[in-house]
Design a protein around this motif. Structure first.
Motif, PDB file in Angstrom:
ATOM      1  N   LYS A   1       0.830  -1.197   0.000  1.00 52.72           N
ATOM      2  CA  LYS A   1       0.000   0.000   0.000  1.00 52.72           C
ATOM      3  C   LYS A   1       0.869   1.254   0.000  1.00 52.72           C
ATOM      4  CE  LYS A   1      -3.495  -2.243   2.926  1.00 52.72           C
ATOM      5  NZ  LYS A   1      -4.149  -2.221   4.264  1.00 52.72           N
ATOM      6  N   ARG A   2       0.241   2.385  -0.256  1.00 55.04           N
ATOM      7  CA  ARG A   2       0.889   3.680  -0.068  1.00 55.04           C
ATOM      8  C   ARG A   2       0.561   4.162   1.350  1.00 55.04           C
ATOM      9  NH1 ARG A   2      -0.355   7.507  -5.204  1.00 55.04           N
ATOM     10  NH2 ARG A   2       1.499   8.604  -4.433  1.00 55.04           N
ATOM     11  N   PHE A   3       1.510   4.872   1.947  1.00 56.06           N
ATOM     12  CA  PHE A   3       1.332   5.341   3.312  1.00 56.06           C
ATOM     13  C   PHE A   3       1.569   6.848   3.377  1.00 56.06           C
ATOM     14  CE2 PHE A   3       2.906   0.941   3.568  1.00 56.06           C
ATOM     15  CZ  PHE A   3       1.838   0.350   4.236  1.00 56.06           C
ATOM     16  N   TYR A   4       0.866   7.497   4.319  1.00 56.17           N
ATOM     17  CA  TYR A   4       0.943   8.953   4.418  1.00 56.17           C
ATOM     18  C   TYR A   4       1.106   9.381   5.870  1.00 56.17           C
ATOM     19  CZ  TYR A   4      -0.876   8.796  -0.335  1.00 56.17           C
ATOM     20  OH  TYR A   4      -1.039   8.537  -1.673  1.00 56.17           O
ATOM     21  N   CYS A   5       1.851  10.442   6.059  1.00 56.39           N
ATOM     22  CA  CYS A   5       1.970  11.087   7.360  1.00 56.39           C
ATOM     23  C   CYS A   5       0.706  11.909   7.613  1.00 56.39           C
ATOM     24  CB  CYS A   5       3.218  11.979   7.363  1.00 56.39           C
ATOM     25  SG  CYS A   5       3.436  12.965   8.875  1.00 56.39           S
ATOM     26  N   SER A   6       0.481  12.301   8.852  1.00 54.55           N
ATOM     27  CA  SER A   6      -0.686  13.131   9.157  1.00 54.55           C
ATOM     28  C   SER A   6      -0.584  14.505   8.507  1.00 54.55           C
ATOM     29  CB  SER A   6      -0.850  13.286  10.673  1.00 54.55           C
ATOM     30  OG  SER A   6       0.299  13.867  11.256  1.00 54.55           O
ATOM     31  N   CYS A   7       0.612  14.867   8.022  1.00 51.53           N
ATOM     32  CA  CYS A   7       0.757  16.133   7.285  1.00 51.53           C
ATOM     33  C   CYS A   7       0.367  15.979   5.824  1.00 51.53           C
ATOM     34  CB  CYS A   7       2.195  16.653   7.400  1.00 51.53           C
ATOM     35  SG  CYS A   7       3.407  15.709   6.452  1.00 51.53           S
ATOM     36  N   SER A   8      -0.075  14.761   5.440  1.00 56.46           N
ATOM     37  CA  SER A   8      -0.578  14.399   4.103  1.00 56.46           C
ATOM     38  C   SER A   8       0.511  14.050   3.102  1.00 56.46           C
ATOM     39  CB  SER A   8      -1.468  15.513   3.511  1.00 56.46           C
ATOM     40  OG  SER A   8      -0.690  16.571   2.992  1.00 56.46           O
TER      41      SER A   8
ATOM     42  N   HIS B   1       9.260   1.600   5.429  1.00 55.30           N
ATOM     43  CA  HIS B   1      10.309   1.409   6.431  1.00 55.30           C
ATOM     44  C   HIS B   1      10.762   2.714   7.085  1.00 55.30           C
ATOM     45  CE1 HIS B   1      10.825  -2.806   5.274  1.00 55.30           C
ATOM     46  NE2 HIS B   1      10.841  -2.425   4.023  1.00 55.30           N
ATOM     47  N   ASP B   2      10.108   3.835   6.780  1.00 50.89           N
ATOM     48  CA  ASP B   2      10.551   5.136   7.291  1.00 50.89           C
ATOM     49  C   ASP B   2      10.321   5.268   8.799  1.00 50.89           C
ATOM     50  OD1 ASP B   2      11.351   5.871   4.802  1.00 50.89           O
ATOM     51  OD2 ASP B   2       9.700   7.265   4.426  1.00 50.89           O
ATOM     52  N   HIS B   3      11.226   5.993   9.450  1.00 51.92           N
ATOM     53  CA  HIS B   3      11.111   6.303  10.880  1.00 51.92           C
ATOM     54  C   HIS B   3      10.608   7.722  11.122  1.00 51.92           C
ATOM     55  CE1 HIS B   3      13.772   3.080  12.935  1.00 51.92           C
ATOM     56  NE2 HIS B   3      13.243   2.594  11.826  1.00 51.92           N
ATOM     57  N   VAL B   4      10.906   8.603  10.166  1.00 56.00           N
ATOM     58  CA  VAL B   4      10.599  10.017  10.331  1.00 56.00           C
ATOM     59  C   VAL B   4      10.054  10.561   9.016  1.00 56.00           C
ATOM     60  CG1 VAL B   4      11.539  12.313  10.840  1.00 56.00           C
ATOM     61  CG2 VAL B   4      12.414  10.314  12.062  1.00 56.00           C
ATOM     62  N   CYS B   5       9.047  11.416   9.101  1.00 60.59           N
ATOM     63  CA  CYS B   5       8.524  12.089   7.914  1.00 60.59           C
ATOM     64  C   CYS B   5       9.521  13.163   7.485  1.00 60.59           C
ATOM     65  CB  CYS B   5       7.164  12.714   8.214  1.00 60.59           C
ATOM     66  SG  CYS B   5       6.508  13.727   6.860  1.00 60.59           S
ATOM     67  N   LYS B   6       9.979  13.089   6.239  1.00 59.72           N
ATOM     68  CA  LYS B   6      10.960  14.063   5.747  1.00 59.72           C
ATOM     69  C   LYS B   6      10.354  15.444   5.568  1.00 59.72           C
ATOM     70  CE  LYS B   6      13.818  10.675   3.263  1.00 59.72           C
ATOM     71  NZ  LYS B   6      13.066   9.463   3.465  1.00 59.72           N
ATOM     72  N   ASN B   7       9.030  15.533   5.522  1.00 54.43           N
ATOM     73  CA  ASN B   7       8.379  16.820   5.305  1.00 54.43           C
ATOM     74  C   ASN B   7       8.174  17.602   6.599  1.00 54.43           C
ATOM     75  OD1 ASN B   7       6.773  18.763   3.601  1.00 54.43           O
ATOM     76  ND2 ASN B   7       5.143  18.080   4.986  1.00 54.43           N
ATOM     77  N   CYS B   8       7.599  16.938   7.626  1.00 54.76           N
ATOM     78  CA  CYS B   8       7.257  17.661   8.853  1.00 54.76           C
ATOM     79  C   CYS B   8       8.089  17.260  10.064  1.00 54.76           C
ATOM     80  CB  CYS B   8       5.774  17.483   9.176  1.00 54.76           C
ATOM     81  SG  CYS B   8       5.341  15.805   9.701  1.00 54.76           S
ATOM     82  N   GLY B   9       8.854  16.168   9.940  1.00 55.99           N
ATOM     83  CA  GLY B   9       9.712  15.748  11.038  1.00 55.99           C
ATOM     84  C   GLY B   9       9.044  14.889  12.085  1.00 55.99           C
ATOM     85  N   ARG B  10       7.763  14.553  11.915  1.00 53.65           N
ATOM     86  CA  ARG B  10       7.093  13.695  12.898  1.00 53.65           C
ATOM     87  C   ARG B  10       7.702  12.286  12.869  1.00 53.65           C
ATOM     88  NH1 ARG B  10       2.513  16.781  11.249  1.00 53.65           N
ATOM     89  NH2 ARG B  10       1.295  17.594  13.012  1.00 53.65           N
ATOM     90  N   ASP B  11       7.698  11.646  14.031  1.00 59.04           N
ATOM     91  CA  ASP B  11       8.105  10.248  14.109  1.00 59.04           C
ATOM     92  C   ASP B  11       7.020   9.377  13.479  1.00 59.04           C
ATOM     93  OD1 ASP B  11      10.577  10.591  15.568  1.00 59.04           O
ATOM     94  OD2 ASP B  11       9.336  11.089  17.316  1.00 59.04           O
ATOM     95  N   LEU B  12       7.432   8.222  12.964  1.00 57.54           N
ATOM     96  CA  LEU B  12       6.515   7.304  12.302  1.00 57.54           C
ATOM     97  C   LEU B  12       6.614   5.913  12.911  1.00 57.54           C
ATOM     98  CD1 LEU B  12       7.361   8.262   8.589  1.00 57.54           C
ATOM     99  CD2 LEU B  12       5.438   9.121   9.952  1.00 57.54           C
ATOM    100  N   VAL B  13       5.519   5.209  12.923  1.00 61.32           N
ATOM    101  CA  VAL B  13       5.493   3.826  13.387  1.00 61.32           C
ATOM    102  C   VAL B  13       4.483   3.062  12.538  1.00 61.32           C
ATOM    103  CG1 VAL B  13       3.658   4.059  15.122  1.00 61.32           C
ATOM    104  CG2 VAL B  13       5.480   2.376  15.467  1.00 61.32           C
ATOM    105  N   TYR B  14       4.780   1.798  12.261  1.00 56.50           N
ATOM    106  CA  TYR B  14       3.835   0.958  11.525  1.00 56.50           C
ATOM    107  C   TYR B  14       3.015   0.143  12.523  1.00 56.50           C
ATOM    108  CZ  TYR B  14       1.861  -2.532   8.406  1.00 56.50           C
ATOM    109  OH  TYR B  14       0.985  -3.346   7.727  1.00 56.50           O
ATOM    110  N   ASP B  15       1.709   0.256  12.420  1.00 51.32           N
ATOM    111  CA  ASP B  15       0.792  -0.485  13.286  1.00 51.32           C
ATOM    112  C   ASP B  15       0.323  -1.730  12.528  1.00 51.32           C
ATOM    113  OD1 ASP B  15      -1.290  -1.517  14.769  1.00 51.32           O
ATOM    114  OD2 ASP B  15      -2.140   0.434  15.286  1.00 51.32           O
ATOM    115  N   PRO B  16       0.790  -2.934  12.903  1.00 49.22           N
ATOM    116  CA  PRO B  16       0.410  -4.143  12.160  1.00 49.22           C
ATOM    117  C   PRO B  16      -1.065  -4.508  12.296  1.00 49.22           C
ATOM    118  CG  PRO B  16       1.672  -4.717  14.114  1.00 49.22           C
ATOM    119  CD  PRO B  16       1.727  -3.230  13.997  1.00 49.22           C
TER     120      PRO B  16
END
Length: 375
Positions: free
Chosen positions: A2-9, A15-30
């Motif tokens: 699938k495609r995934f998006y940060c809350s900043c859209s 496999h990303d840990h951090v959004c390159k756009n807004c700097g928020r931390d990221l986690v995958y919820d299985p």
């Protein structure tokens, strides 16, 4: 995938840990099957942010987020009190010695990265229920070395394969050079690390699906009699080489060696298809998605998508990514796998039938013994 998006859209990677756009931390919820954005506190407490910036629920980040593995998964709620690793990382039993060679940290990283993609697809197909991790405590992985990649070891040869829930992978297959050598030796032109994981997990699910004689009779009608002597079948296959008839009945030459390998090769191909077609759907290249449309619908669509894939590569002057010609017999085998996955997903144990949870946390260890028996 699938495609995934940060809350900043903005789009983010699996496999990303951090959004390159807004700097928020990221986690995958299985459990939800998606990437969540928020704030990581005290190394493992993850505060989820909603798209409007509000803070709501908390998750626990996998302990391997801060190791070489760089896992970005969260623990499922059932594991948060008694474990420190996600449903993917906790299945690893043995890893290559992290001080034995400079290559081993990278190898472990690549192996776990491929395993997470494998797990994501299985969870999405509902072959694994992320809310019931205790049902898969029989699934374990050994990532082992031998003298070919580490001369200091006594073990001459690691046999990758599956035996009774234990999947062994030669850690050196994470090296491009070693993988290329194996492609030549095994005559498997399209061998990949992810593909190898998909093949071996097929053996694991064979045991899950065909656990009694009634189910095995159904298997034999499609793939043949698995009671044929496995060792003799492989010796015959490697002695005679590729047979000219395989294309009409099997997805690969190796699939012709034995019904068990036919199942595993076809299973791996099925996973290739559903993951790639999901990606095509996510990017607007297809209107059909496996398990949300009938097999007939999405399999026909797969033919159209592969035409586009191959045409794009020809335009770039590189090899076609999908040179396979799927015969009617192989299509029937893929359909059978699709039916078995749907049936298994319906029959996964309900919460009231769960086994008692193990409280102790399983530690990783290195080993010089290959406990795997090749299949």
């Amino acid at each position: 995938m699938k495609r995934f998006y940060c809350s900043c859209s903005k789009e983010v990677g699996f496999h990303d840990h951090v959004c390159k756009n807004c700097g928020r931390d990221l986690v995958y919820d299985p459990v939800l099957g998606t990437i969540l954005s928020g704030e990581l506190i005290n190394t493992d407490c993850f505060i989820v942010h909603t798209p409007d910036g509000q803070k709501n629920r908390q998750l626990i980040a996998c302990d391997n987020r801060h190791t070489t593995v760089a896992c970005n998964w969260a623990l499922v709620p059932e594991d948060q009190e008694n474990d420190c690793e996600c449903i993917s990382c906790r299945s690893t039993r043995s890893i290559p010695d992290q001080e034995g060679t400079d290559k081993n940290p990278t190898r472990w990283y690549k192996l776990e990265r491929s395993k997470r993609q494998l797990m994501q697809t299985l969870i999405d197909l509902k072959a694994i229920d992320a809310t019931q991790p205790e049902l898969y405590e029989d699934l374990e992985f050994d990532f082992l070395e031998d003298k070919r990649s580490n001369p200091d070891l006594e073990l001459e040869h690691v046999l990758s394969g599956h035996y009774d829930g234990l999947i062994t992978i030669n850690a050196a297959e994470a090296d491009e050079g070693f993988l290329h050598t194996m492609k030549e030796q095994m005559q498997e032109r399209y061998r990949t690390l992810l593909g190898h994981f998909r093949h071996e997990i097929g053996h694991y699910f064979w045991l899950k699906f065909f656990h009694n004689e009634e189910m095995r009779k159904k298997f034999r009608k499609v793939f043949g009699d698995e009671r044929e002597d496995y060792s003799k079948a492989l010796k015959r296959y490697y002695k005679s080489g590729n047979q000219s008839h395989w294309r009409s009945r099997f997805i690969t030459p190796y699939a012709s060696s034995h019904p068990h390998e036919d199942w595993a090769e076809t299973w791996a191909h099925y996973m290739h298809i559903v993951d790639t077609l999901q990606t095509a759907h996510s990017y607007g290249l297809s209107d059909y998605e496996p398990h949300k449309n009938s097999f007939d619908q999405w399999f026909v669509e797969w033919g159209r998508v592969t035409q586009v894939m191959n045409a794009l590569n020809r335009s770039m002057g590189v090899a076609e990514p999908y040179p396979f010609k799927v015969s009617d017999i192989v299509e029937g085998k893929l359909r059978f796998i699709d039916e078995m996955i749907c049936l298994y997903a319906l029959n996964i144990k309900s919460p009231s039938q769960r086994k008692p949870k193990k409280v102790s946390v399983k530690s990783k260890k290195t080993t010089k013994e290959n406990r795997n028996k090749s299949k």
